[in-house]
Design an enzyme around this catalytic site. Structure first.
Site, PDB file in Angstrom:
ATOM      1  N   LEU A  28       0.959  -1.167  -0.022  1.00 24.68           N
ATOM      2  CA  LEU A  28      -0.077  -0.011  -0.030  1.00 24.68           C
ATOM      3  C   LEU A  28       0.801   1.243   0.091  1.00 24.68           C
ATOM      4  O   LEU A  28       1.259   1.783   0.935  1.00 24.68           O
ATOM      5  CB  LEU A  28      -1.023  -0.136   1.309  1.00 24.68           C
ATOM      6  CG  LEU A  28      -1.753  -1.089   1.327  1.00 24.68           C
ATOM      7  CD1 LEU A  28      -2.943  -1.058   2.729  1.00 24.68           C
ATOM      8  CD2 LEU A  28      -2.552  -1.457   0.110  1.00 24.68           C
ATOM      9  N   ASP A  29       1.002   1.820  -1.124  1.00 22.55           N
ATOM     10  CA  ASP A  29       1.865   2.814  -1.424  1.00 22.55           C
ATOM     11  C   ASP A  29       1.480   4.121  -0.713  1.00 22.55           C
ATOM     12  O   ASP A  29       0.402   4.690  -1.026  1.00 22.55           O
ATOM     13  CB  ASP A  29       2.083   3.094  -2.905  1.00 22.55           C
ATOM     14  CG  ASP A  29       3.107   4.421  -2.936  1.00 22.55           C
ATOM     15  OD1 ASP A  29       4.330   4.241  -2.698  1.00 22.55           O
ATOM     16  OD2 ASP A  29       2.431   5.385  -3.807  1.00 22.55           O
ATOM     17  N   ALA A  30       2.341   4.726  -0.079  1.00 20.83           N
ATOM     18  CA  ALA A  30       2.067   6.087   0.613  1.00 20.83           C
ATOM     19  C   ALA A  30       0.762   6.197   1.543  1.00 20.83           C
ATOM     20  O   ALA A  30       0.094   7.115   1.434  1.00 20.83           O
ATOM     21  CB  ALA A  30       1.982   7.151  -0.522  1.00 20.83           C
ATOM     22  N   VAL A  31       0.349   4.999   2.033  1.00 25.53           N
ATOM     23  CA  VAL A  31      -1.013   4.996   2.520  1.00 25.53           C
ATOM     24  C   VAL A  31      -1.207   5.848   3.464  1.00 25.53           C
ATOM     25  O   VAL A  31      -2.350   5.983   4.122  1.00 25.53           O
ATOM     26  CB  VAL A  31      -1.201   3.424   2.970  1.00 25.53           C
ATOM     27  CG1 VAL A  31      -0.274   3.242   4.185  1.00 25.53           C
ATOM     28  CG2 VAL A  31      -2.630   3.022   3.402  1.00 25.53           C
TER      29      VAL A  31
END
Length: 579
Positions: A236-239
């Site tokens: 989960l990128d830059a969540v």
């Protein structure tokens, strides 16, 4: 089972969307994931990994075939390289965003459901996923300003009309935590007039609006699509920036944590062996919150490790590394850490907040610049620009020391860094360029105009294989020794990601820790000389059990005289095992 699943979903949905019918929305989520047709029962605190787990991080085109006569797509070249050189070494593969994109080397996604045709297609992805556990990015915080959704946002039509987060320039946004120096709000001309869209990272990366449940449903559909194509690990990128609210820091808000819980519940009821990893490049205490109560991320990145380990090796002083390690809570069963010391991004400095003094950070930054690195900055709450990320290849970061500059110990220092990383509690992750000792790529950086490109080289397959076979090349030496270290590590039960770990106190130049297998049938003392001078250690200080037979797994040296001493060359590592 479905009723229990629905209760969990409703619990989070009532917090996220208090004004909506949570029961109806829960049913929509269940149907979108296909759980109304087939639903599995995940076990609590189940470890979906063991000591053999190793992760490779790569772009789809980090290796390509430039032969004039070839039409081979990079994903095919990558698959062939993995099969030919890393099949026995690597168990999982993280291919960084392989979708159509407009900027940021893939992290400005234009279409989540398509493979960038210049890289290959879904069949190529599935071929790799059939041989390795496959990890994919879910670029969940933002989307390309050139996407169809954003075009529809400007046209004020669906899907997309309400998919992007709008801000008001009149609001107090001074508390918002920024990872960049670019404007937070950007004006956009739409069919309804001028709108201001929220852009945490860049004008081309427009933040999505999860206040609209349709966006949540879209991403659940995307997750299902990835699962159907063999994805087992979701990054989960830059969540951390997902939920925004004027007057707050707009990072780590509880709504964000509840959305992660939702994805966890949905994914594990579809595939109990699937894993969520949160990418939260923030100070250590904030990062730890993404475990939740073992109900959010299965795995979190150990973001403090890269800068602390680099600082220790270039300063010859491991006091801060030891302090950090002692403060790290053992991960609950079913959760663990992802250990890495290099990635496609630079080395973040925010994870050292509270761990390194400003003077020490500045010394490290200055040394990295001296070794050919670059620096990117972020906008602080006070409105000033602060160093955010050191951009440098890890091999060049190991050129020397703060006090003496470049020296002859680069290779040994580099291998020591990886030996430490491999032995720590958690899963070891290797950036593909770390396996070869790739150096700073100034030509690529100049071509793109971006500092991060210095560590995003692209190897031609023929040149790479020539370098690997050339025993006089440092690339060959690195590749050979890294494979040896990984092969040894994978056989040790004491290196299970959840095996016991204790920090040893052997002085400032010796970084040591003890691992014990969960069955207590193996102990390994990991002793590392992080200085450029020979170090002697009294074996009595390590407290080896006299009734056991001890051997260094890396050299084969047997330790017979427990009243004697251990002599370590500069940057030497020993793994003393009782079996």
């Amino acid at each position: 089972m479905l009723e229990d699943l629905k209760k969990k979903l409703v619990s989070s949905l009532e917090f996220i969307y208090p004004d909506l019918d949570s029961s109806f929305l829960a049913n929509e989520l269940i149907q979108t994931m296909g759980l109304d047709q087939q639903c599995q029962n995940p076990k609590d605190h189940q470890n979906n990994w063991d000591e053999s787990e190793t992760l490779l991080i790569t772009y789809a085109d980090s290796i390509h075939n430039t032969a004039a006569a070839t039409t081979e797509k990079p994903l095919v070249t990558l698959y062939n390289f993995l099969q030919g050189h890393l099949k026995e070494t690597i168990s999982s593969v993280h291919i960084l965003p392989y979708f159509p994109y407009s900027s940021d080397d893939g992290f400005s996604v234009m279409d989540y459901l398509a493979v960038n045709e210049s890289h290959g297609d879904w069949e190529d992805i599935e071929r790799i996923a059939n041989e390795f556990t496959f990890m994919s990015d879910l670029v969940i915080n933002h989307m390309s300003a050139r996407s169809r959704w954003f075009d529809n946002f400007k046209k004020r039509i669906d899907p997309g009309k309400d998919y992007f987060y709008e801000g008001n320039p009149q609001d107090d946004l001074s508390a918002v935590v920024r990872p960049r120096t670019s404007p937070l709000l950007n004006p956009v001309t739409t069919e309804d007039g001028e709108r201001f869209v929220w852009c945490t990272f860049s004008e081309d990366q427009v933040d999505l609006n999860f206040e609209n449940p349709k966006v949540l449903l879209e991403f659940v559909n995307i997750v299902k699509h990835y699962l159907d194509h063999g994805v087992k690990i979701f990054r989960l990128d830059a969540v951390a920036f997902l939920w925004k609210k004027a007057g707050t820091p707009s990072i780590h808000l509880q709504e964000t944590h509840e959305i992660i819980k939702l994805f966890r519940v949905l994914i594990e009821h579809h595939s109990p062996d699937a894993v969520i990893i949160t990418e939260t490049n923030v100070p250590n205490r904030e990062n730890l919150t993404y475990f939740g109560n073992a109900n959010e991320a299965h795995v979190i990145y150990n973001f403090s490790l890269p800068p602390l380990l680099i600082y220790s090796l270039i300063s010859g002083d491991c006091r801060h590394l030891k302090t950090w390690l002692m403060s790290m809570p053992p991960a609950q069963m079913g959760t663990t850490y992802l250990n890495f010391i290099a990635s496609h991004d630079g080395v973040g400095l925010r994870p050292t907040d509270g761990l390194l003094a400003e003077e020490e950070k500045n010394q490290m930054v200055s040394t990295m610049l001296q070794f050919g690195g670059q620096m990117t900055y972020r906008r602080s709450r006070e409105g000033t620009d602060k160093p955010y990320e050191m951009n440098i290849s890890l091999y060049d970061a190991m050129k020397g020391t703060i006090a003496q500059g470049e020296d002859k110990w680069q290779l040994q220092r580099y291998l020591c860094a990886h030996a430490i990383m491999m032995a720590l509690e958690g899963i070891p992750a290797f950036y593909i360029h770390s396996l070869f000792g790739t150096e700073n790529d100034y030509a690529r950086m100049e071509n793109t105009g971006r500092a991060r490109s210095i560590n995003r080289s692209q190897w031609d397959i023929s040149e790479l294989e020539d370098q690997i076979e050339n025993k006089f090349s440092h690339h060959s030496k690195v590749f050979s020794r890294m494979n040896e270290l990984i092969a040894i590590r994978k056989k040790q039960s004491a290196f299970h990601p959840n095996a016991t770990q204790f920090t040893l106190h052997l002085g400032l130049q010796i970084f040591g820790f003890w691992r014990q297998s969960m069955r207590r049938d193996q102990s390994i003392f990991c002793i590392n000389n992080i200085s450029n001078e020979v170090q002697d250690i009294a074996l009595s200080d390590i407290n080896l059990i006299g009734t056991d037979d001890w051997v260094d797994l890396l050299s084969g040296l047997k330790v017979d005289d427990l009243a004697g001493s251990l002599t370590l060359a500069p940057y030497q590592t020993v793994w003393l095992s009782n079996r």
